[in-house]
Write a protein that holds these residues in place. Structure first.
Motif, PDB file in Angstrom:
ATOM      1  N   VAL A 125       0.843  -1.191   0.000  1.00  0.00           N
ATOM      2  CA  VAL A 125       0.000   0.000   0.000  1.00  0.00           C
ATOM      3  C   VAL A 125       0.882   1.245   0.000  1.00  0.00           C
ATOM      4  CG1 VAL A 125      -1.763   1.306   1.231  1.00  0.00           C
ATOM      5  CG2 VAL A 125      -1.879  -1.189   1.176  1.00  0.00           C
ATOM      6  N   VAL A 126       0.686   2.104  -0.978  1.00  0.00           N
ATOM      7  CA  VAL A 126       1.442   3.349  -1.068  1.00  0.00           C
ATOM      8  C   VAL A 126       0.475   4.527  -1.079  1.00  0.00           C
ATOM      9  CG1 VAL A 126       3.260   2.192  -2.400  1.00  0.00           C
ATOM     10  CG2 VAL A 126       1.478   3.479  -3.599  1.00  0.00           C
ATOM     11  N   ILE A 127       0.980   5.682  -0.660  1.00  0.00           N
ATOM     12  CA  ILE A 127       0.173   6.903  -0.734  1.00  0.00           C
ATOM     13  C   ILE A 127       0.386   7.551  -2.098  1.00  0.00           C
ATOM     14  CG2 ILE A 127       0.221   7.277   1.755  1.00  0.00           C
ATOM     15  CD1 ILE A 127       2.275   9.528   1.219  1.00  0.00           C
ATOM     16  N   TRP A 128      -0.651   8.221  -2.591  1.00  0.00           N
ATOM     17  CA  TRP A 128      -0.600   8.840  -3.915  1.00  0.00           C
ATOM     18  C   TRP A 128      -0.522  10.353  -3.851  1.00  0.00           C
ATOM     19  CZ3 TRP A 128       0.732   5.305  -7.106  1.00  0.00           C
ATOM     20  CH2 TRP A 128       0.244   4.002  -6.997  1.00  0.00           C
ATOM     21  N   GLY A 129      -0.742  10.935  -2.664  1.00  0.00           N
ATOM     22  CA  GLY A 129      -0.647  12.384  -2.512  1.00  0.00           C
ATOM     23  C   GLY A 129      -1.951  13.094  -2.798  1.00  0.00           C
ATOM     24  N   GLY A 130      -1.970  14.379  -2.454  1.00  0.00           N
ATOM     25  CA  GLY A 130      -3.121  15.219  -2.725  1.00  0.00           C
ATOM     26  C   GLY A 130      -4.079  15.337  -1.568  1.00  0.00           C
ATOM     27  N   LYS A 131      -5.086  16.176  -1.756  1.00  0.00           N
ATOM     28  CA  LYS A 131      -6.190  16.350  -0.819  1.00  0.00           C
ATOM     29  C   LYS A 131      -7.492  16.281  -1.620  1.00  0.00           C
ATOM     30  CE  LYS A 131      -3.630  19.053   2.585  1.00  0.00           C
ATOM     31  NZ  LYS A 131      -3.550  20.342   3.331  1.00  0.00           N
ATOM     32  N   SER A 132      -8.526  15.795  -0.983  1.00  0.00           N
ATOM     33  CA  SER A 132      -9.740  15.396  -1.684  1.00  0.00           C
ATOM     34  C   SER A 132     -10.324  16.500  -2.558  1.00  0.00           C
ATOM     35  CB  SER A 132     -10.781  14.914  -0.677  1.00  0.00           C
ATOM     36  OG  SER A 132     -11.957  14.507  -1.339  1.00  0.00           O
ATOM     37  N   ARG A 133     -10.616  17.662  -1.986  1.00  0.00           N
ATOM     38  CA  ARG A 133     -11.304  18.698  -2.768  1.00  0.00           C
ATOM     39  C   ARG A 133     -10.408  19.269  -3.865  1.00  0.00           C
ATOM     40  NH1 ARG A 133     -11.863  23.950  -3.739  1.00  0.00           N
ATOM     41  NH2 ARG A 133     -13.971  24.664  -4.320  1.00  0.00           N
ATOM     42  N   ALA A 134      -9.169  19.596  -3.517  1.00  0.00           N
ATOM     43  CA  ALA A 134      -8.264  20.163  -4.508  1.00  0.00           C
ATOM     44  C   ALA A 134      -8.050  19.190  -5.661  1.00  0.00           C
ATOM     45  CB  ALA A 134      -6.930  20.517  -3.849  1.00  0.00           C
ATOM     46  N   HIS A 135      -7.932  17.911  -5.335  1.00  0.00           N
ATOM     47  CA  HIS A 135      -7.742  16.897  -6.371  1.00  0.00           C
ATOM     48  C   HIS A 135      -8.973  16.823  -7.282  1.00  0.00           C
ATOM     49  CE1 HIS A 135      -5.408  13.290  -7.668  1.00  0.00           C
ATOM     50  NE2 HIS A 135      -6.591  12.940  -8.149  1.00  0.00           N
ATOM     51  N   ALA A 136     -10.156  16.915  -6.681  1.00  0.00           N
ATOM     52  CA  ALA A 136     -11.391  16.876  -7.470  1.00  0.00           C
ATOM     53  C   ALA A 136     -11.483  18.064  -8.421  1.00  0.00           C
ATOM     54  CB  ALA A 136     -12.601  16.847  -6.537  1.00  0.00           C
ATOM     55  N   MET A 137     -11.135  19.255  -7.938  1.00  0.00           N
ATOM     56  CA  MET A 137     -11.188  20.440  -8.791  1.00  0.00           C
ATOM     57  C   MET A 137     -10.161  20.339  -9.920  1.00  0.00           C
ATOM     58  SD  MET A 137     -13.664  22.044  -7.413  1.00  0.00           S
ATOM     59  CE  MET A 137     -14.290  20.444  -6.843  1.00  0.00           C
ATOM     60  N   ALA A 138      -8.995  19.777  -9.615  1.00  0.00           N
ATOM     61  CA  ALA A 138      -7.962  19.613 -10.641  1.00  0.00           C
ATOM     62  C   ALA A 138      -8.435  18.677 -11.746  1.00  0.00           C
ATOM     63  CB  ALA A 138      -6.676  19.082 -10.010  1.00  0.00           C
ATOM     64  N   GLN A 139      -9.145  17.616 -11.379  1.00  0.00           N
ATOM     65  CA  GLN A 139      -9.616  16.668 -12.387  1.00  0.00           C
ATOM     66  C   GLN A 139     -10.586  17.318 -13.365  1.00  0.00           C
ATOM     67  OE1 GLN A 139      -9.049  12.382 -10.149  1.00  0.00           O
ATOM     68  NE2 GLN A 139     -11.081  13.267 -10.136  1.00  0.00           N
ATOM     69  N   VAL A 140     -11.467  18.174 -12.854  1.00  0.00           N
ATOM     70  CA  VAL A 140     -12.415  18.869 -13.727  1.00  0.00           C
ATOM     71  C   VAL A 140     -11.666  19.767 -14.712  1.00  0.00           C
ATOM     72  CG1 VAL A 140     -14.285  20.567 -13.798  1.00  0.00           C
ATOM     73  CG2 VAL A 140     -14.303  18.766 -12.065  1.00  0.00           C
ATOM     74  N   ASP A 141     -10.709  20.532 -14.195  1.00  0.00           N
ATOM     75  CA  ASP A 141      -9.975  21.449 -15.059  1.00  0.00           C
ATOM     76  C   ASP A 141      -9.094  20.697 -16.054  1.00  0.00           C
ATOM     77  OD1 ASP A 141      -9.184  24.337 -15.575  1.00  0.00           O
ATOM     78  OD2 ASP A 141      -7.226  23.417 -15.242  1.00  0.00           O
ATOM     79  N   ALA A 142      -8.394  19.657 -15.583  1.00  0.00           N
ATOM     80  CA  ALA A 142      -7.496  18.903 -16.464  1.00  0.00           C
ATOM     81  C   ALA A 142      -8.260  18.278 -17.626  1.00  0.00           C
ATOM     82  CB  ALA A 142      -6.766  17.833 -15.658  1.00  0.00           C
ATOM     83  N   TRP A 143      -9.469  17.811 -17.370  1.00  0.00           N
ATOM     84  CA  TRP A 143     -10.287  17.202 -18.414  1.00  0.00           C
ATOM     85  C   TRP A 143     -10.607  18.200 -19.514  1.00  0.00           C
ATOM     86  CZ3 TRP A 143     -10.870  12.547 -19.956  1.00  0.00           C
ATOM     87  CH2 TRP A 143     -12.012  12.081 -20.608  1.00  0.00           C
ATOM     88  N   GLN A 144     -10.906  19.428 -19.125  1.00  0.00           N
ATOM     89  CA  GLN A 144     -11.169  20.473 -20.113  1.00  0.00           C
ATOM     90  C   GLN A 144      -9.892  20.877 -20.841  1.00  0.00           C
ATOM     91  OE1 GLN A 144     -14.182  21.636 -21.049  1.00  0.00           O
ATOM     92  NE2 GLN A 144     -15.015  20.064 -19.693  1.00  0.00           N
ATOM     93  N   GLN A 145      -8.800  20.977 -20.099  1.00  0.00           N
ATOM     94  CA  GLN A 145      -7.533  21.398 -20.702  1.00  0.00           C
ATOM     95  C   GLN A 145      -7.068  20.422 -21.777  1.00  0.00           C
ATOM     96  OE1 GLN A 145      -5.913  24.191 -20.256  1.00  0.00           O
ATOM     97  NE2 GLN A 145      -6.879  25.036 -18.434  1.00  0.00           N
ATOM     98  N   LEU A 146      -7.153  19.141 -21.504  1.00  0.00           N
ATOM     99  CA  LEU A 146      -6.641  18.170 -22.481  1.00  0.00           C
ATOM    100  C   LEU A 146      -7.517  18.134 -23.724  1.00  0.00           C
ATOM    101  CD1 LEU A 146      -8.189  15.102 -22.552  1.00  0.00           C
ATOM    102  CD2 LEU A 146      -7.257  15.043 -20.249  1.00  0.00           C
ATOM    103  N   GLN A 147      -8.827  18.317 -23.561  1.00  0.00           N
ATOM    104  CA  GLN A 147      -9.698  18.370 -24.740  1.00  0.00           C
ATOM    105  C   GLN A 147      -9.363  19.577 -25.612  1.00  0.00           C
ATOM    106  OE1 GLN A 147     -13.983  17.799 -23.923  1.00  0.00           O
ATOM    107  NE2 GLN A 147     -13.357  17.027 -21.923  1.00  0.00           N
ATOM    108  N   THR A 148      -9.188  20.738 -24.975  1.00  0.00           N
ATOM    109  CA  THR A 148      -8.845  21.951 -25.714  1.00  0.00           C
ATOM    110  C   THR A 148      -7.525  21.785 -26.444  1.00  0.00           C
ATOM    111  OG1 THR A 148     -10.020  23.329 -24.112  1.00  0.00           O
ATOM    112  CG2 THR A 148      -8.392  24.425 -25.472  1.00  0.00           C
ATOM    113  N   PHE A 149      -6.549  21.203 -25.775  1.00  0.00           N
ATOM    114  CA  PHE A 149      -5.225  20.983 -26.358  1.00  0.00           C
ATOM    115  C   PHE A 149      -5.305  20.077 -27.579  1.00  0.00           C
ATOM    116  CE2 PHE A 149      -1.320  18.416 -26.522  1.00  0.00           C
ATOM    117  CZ  PHE A 149      -0.351  19.412 -26.618  1.00  0.00           C
ATOM    118  N   PHE A 150      -6.025  18.974 -27.458  1.00  0.00           N
ATOM    119  CA  PHE A 150      -6.136  18.056 -28.591  1.00  0.00           C
ATOM    120  C   PHE A 150      -6.922  18.675 -29.748  1.00  0.00           C
ATOM    121  CE2 PHE A 150      -5.380  14.258 -25.650  1.00  0.00           C
ATOM    122  CZ  PHE A 150      -4.107  14.032 -26.154  1.00  0.00           C
TER     123      PHE A 150
END
Length: 421
Positions: A381-406
């Motif tokens: 078992v290893v830790i992956w880092g991050g905090k719940s809310r900040a990680h959730a907000m990052a996922q929403v933004d990253a999803w939009q960013q990668l679509q725009t980039f492609f």
């Protein structure tokens, strides 16, 4: 009047789609608790709850009402999904069969006791991984093993190869969701699947070259080049593909390494050894989990220079999405090292987006944050880092960013979405 729980869209939606949740028919300022439960394909339960208070009209809209506590607090319309935690210890939510939905049960309970209130209303909602019209096509072409997802319509569509990490097998959920955004996406397996090698002793890039050739020649894939999307070991392989292979126009690197990790990489007469390691640099957290962030050598000098992926050869456009609290390895350092090497050799400066308090597994939106789970390479078992809310907000933004980039680099769409973090 009986309380009612309403969802929009009603009945079903795609996993990456926001969901509006509202309750009507409550007493003025009535205290209630909302609960959400999901059972994954292995039978594990994921749960979240939050305490709310109805307004003066007896209504509750999660887009306007802040949670007063529970699994999260504040104005979080999607908190009941991204804040879910597993009943099983160290368990990560993964979708393995994209042809079936996850079913989310939502309940409204009287009062602020998540396990003791009277049930006031209930709704069941299906969260799907294939948008209407998306086609799933298994791929067994030569040595290539994977699944191609094609959007609704006649095409052709911008083509993308999608790679996951060191766990092996074939994961399709990111590819299937991205196909719903207008891309022809091939989820590609590279070991421990079907008749592919069972281990990672040596990786031959000729296999990935065959996959690139397959997608470029597909009548539904729009050329002249394709995109790559990868996370973890898959992101590292995307860097290698972009450095050695032709036909790659754009690559999104999610928490990848600029050093070759864990296995020897070969292409024709060239070979990259794996970066050195030191198990003594592994730490143990106060919870008894392993922190492996310093396990790899930093490949800047000595013999480990030989393991660095020669990104300076590539003319690919790169987007690095980085969790600044990634505890799998030093993702931000590797992104900036790749950027430095590219610019030193006169190549286009890559785009780097860093997300604070964000860990390793940057997934499509609304996947719950995974604090710790079994690492398939270390079998612990290893830790992956991050905090719940900040990680959730990052996922929403990253999803939009990668679509725009492609869209920009594969189909000439010049729209941009500014980073929110």
């Amino acid at each position: 009047m009986a309380a009612t729980l309403s969802l929009e869209p009603a009945g079903r939606s795609c996993w990456d789609e926001p969901l509006s949740i509202a309750v009507r028919g409550l007493a003025p300022e009535q205290p209630v608790t909302l609960r959400a439960v999901l059972r994954d394909e292995k039978g594990a339960l994921f749960r979240a709850h939050a305490r709310y208070r109805a307004d003066a009209a007896g209504e509750l809209d999660l887009a306007r009402a802040p949670a007063l506590g529970g699994s999260f607090a504040g104005l979080e319309p999607m908190g009941l999904l991204w804040a879910m935690e597993p009943d099983r210890p160290h368990w990560r939510l993964v979708k393995r069969d994209v042809q079936t939905p996850f079913v989310v049960e939502l309940e409204v309970l009287d009062g602020h006791e998540p396990d003791g209130g009277r049930l006031l209303a209930r709704a069941v909602h299906e969260r799907h991984f294939m948008a209407p019209g998306v086609r799933r096509v298994p791929v067994r072409e030569g040595r290539v093993r994977g699944t191609l997802f094609l959007p609704a319509g006649t095409g052709p569509f911008p083509g993308i190869i999608d790679l996951f990490g060191i766990g092996g097998g074939l994961l399709e959920y990111r590819a299937s969701l991205l196909a719903g955004k207008g891309f022809a996406v091939m989820a590609l397996a590279y070991y421990n699947y079907d008749d592919l090698p069972k281990d990672l002793d040596v990786i031959h890039l000729e296999y990935f070259e065959e996959a690139v050739t397959y997608l470029l020649s597909h009548p539904q894939a729009e050329g002249p080049g394709i995109g790559l999307l990868g996370i973890s070991k898959g992101a590292e392989l995307c860097l290698s593909m972009a450095s050695f292979l032709k036909g790659i126009t754009a690559a999104v690197i999610i928490n990848g390494s600029v050093a070759n990790v864990a296995t020897t990489l070969k292409y024709k007469d060239e070979s990259l050894p794996p970066v050195g390691t030191d198990i003594n640099r592994t730490k143990v957290t106060k919870d008894g989990f392993s922190d492996i962030m310093d396990f790899l050598n930093v490949p800047l000098e000595g013999a480990d220079q030989n393991c660095i992926i020669p990104v300076e050869r590539s003319d690919t456009a790169f987007l690095f999405l980085v969790g600044q609290d990634d505890h799998n390895w030093k993702s931000e350092f590797y992104a900036r090292e790749a950027s430095k090497r590219l610019q030193t050799h006169g190549k286009e400066k890559p785009q780097i987006i860093c997300y604070p308090e964000t860990g390793h597994y940057i997934e499509p939106p609304y996947f719950p944050w995974c604090k710790a789970s079994i690492h398939s390479y270390f079998n612990t078992v290893v830790i992956w880092g991050g905090k719940s809310r900040a990680h959730a907000m990052a996922q929403v933004d990253a999803w939009q960013q990668l679509q725009t980039f492609f869209h920009k680099h594969l189909s000439g769409d010049k729209r941009t979405i500014p980073a929110k973090l």
